[in-house]
Design an enzyme around this catalytic site. Structure first.
Site, short mmCIF file in Angstrom:
data_model
loop_
_atom_site.label_atom_id
_atom_site.label_comp_id
_atom_site.label_asym_id
_atom_site.label_seq_id
_atom_site.Cartn_x
_atom_site.Cartn_y
_atom_site.Cartn_z
CD GLN A 60 -3.07 -0.31 0.03
OE1 GLN A 60 -3.41 0.80 -0.40
NE2 GLN A 60 -3.91 -1.21 -0.58
CB SER A 61 4.09 1.97 -1.47
OG SER A 61 4.99 2.90 -1.67
CG ASN A 62 0.68 6.45 0.98
OD1 ASN A 62 -0.51 6.50 0.55
ND2 ASN A 62 0.95 6.56 2.00
#
Ligand code: PLP
Length: 337
Positions: free
Chosen positions: A80-82
């Site tokens: 879920q890396s921004n």
């Protein structure tokens, strides 16, 4: 090295600047007597595909990559890396190919975490995504991406995790210059800055920017959201000399690095009651959305420090909202207090 102007650093031109600087009187009221004056720097409003702090770093990093003829970009992150989502968006906007190597660091085992939030947006933004179960598989995935770039005859540029490098940190030197002009216009001087810290580039850039703008007395409180305080502080400190060297200035001393990890809870991406409380508080008093992984835990630290009397009465505190909002949808109702 002669001092270098920030204006001389090539930019990709991907963000909306300046981001707003807003006063949060309703949070202040909710926290009651003794609450310092609170302001928020809205880095969640940096404009590109739901915003966040990586846009500033990528503005500089991709400015450099374009100058070197990049055709395709590779970066890394958690599922879920921004940072991965913002890189995918920047590449789409600049007409670059994008390779994302994402590792399942957080074991949530539900469909939302695997498919919604940032992960959905990576696909929508057209990135080539490789999802790994184990960090040991990264080298192989990178090699495969290199081969795809070579087959397409494209120069592949690697962007480090979190966009954190001495050059990337200059994005946050620019952010400080920006808020310094805004706070002057508003007639306020900040005594404290509270910001989430994981790879450390944001905090290192802020510290360097404060020295550069002549406000080194402003205390920066990094809030560890990924690793323990010692590891995080070491990452920030290691960036200070090379970031200063990029600008031909003397580095901020390592003693200026302060990181607290009391709000990390069970670790990276693991929700805590204090995070849920902070997310709800900002949502219900200001209509402002924090995220469960970064700004929510930094918000929890802000609230915790206010309650424990860490700030003098009359102090002016700036909370840097680093973004992360899409992750709300990957956590579903787990963010509800
Ligand atoms: C990456 C990120 C951070 C941390 O920034 P670093 O420069 O890696 O320390 C904070 N907040 C959000 C929302 C992020 O995506």
């Amino acid at each position: 090295m002669p001092p270098r102007s920030l204006d001389a650093v090539p930019r990709a031109g991907i963000g909306h600047w300046p981001t707003p600087l807003e006063r949060c009187d309703r949070v202040r009221e909710a926290l009651g007597d003794g609450c310092p004056e609170l302001w928020v720097k809205r880095e969640d409003c940096s404009g590109l595909a739901l915003g966040g702090n990586k846009v500033r770093k990528l503005d500089v990093l991709l400015g450099d990559a374009l100058r070197q003829g990049a055709g395709r970009v590779l970066t890394y992150g958690a599922l879920q890396s921004n940072h991965a989502r913002q890189t995918a968006a920047a590449c789409a906007r600049l007409g670059l190919g994008c390779e994302l190597v994402l590792t399942r660091l957080v074991d949530r085992g539900d469909g939302l975490y695997d498919r919604n939030g940032n992960r959905l947006l990576d696909d929508l933004l057209g990135a080539t995504v490789t999802v790994l179960d184990d960090p040991s598989e990264v080298a192989g995935a990178v090699e495969a991406a290199r081969e795809r770039a070579a087959a397409a005859g494209e120069v592949l540029t690697e962007i480090p995790p979190g966009g954190t490098s001495p050059l990337g940190a200059l994005g946050y030197v620019a952010a400080v210059e920006e808020w310094t002009a805004q706070s002057r216009a508003a007639g306020v001087r900040f005594d404290h800055v509270v910001v989430a810290s994981s790879t450390g580039g944001t905090q290192a850039g802020i510290l360097t920017g404060l020295k550069r703008t002549g406000a080194p007395a402003t205390q920066v409180h990094g809030v560890a959201v990924y690793a323990d305080a010692g590891t995080t502080a070491a990452a920030v400190a290691a960036l200070l000399p090379p970031a200063a060297a990029e600008l031909g200035m003397a580095p901020v001393p390592a003693e200026a690095v302060h990181v607290a990890d009391e709000w990390l809870g069970g670790g990276y991406g693991v929700p805590t009651p204090a995070m849920r409380e902070a997310v709800a508080l900002f949502a219900r008093t200001e209509g402002l959305l924090l995220d469960p992984v970064y700004s929510g835990k930094a918000g929890a630290a802000l609230v915790g420090m206010i309650r424990s009397g860490s700030f003098a009465a009359g102090a002016k505190v700036l909370f840097v909202h680093t973004g992360g909002v899409p992750a709300l949808f990957a956590y579903g109702d787990e963010v509800l207090a």
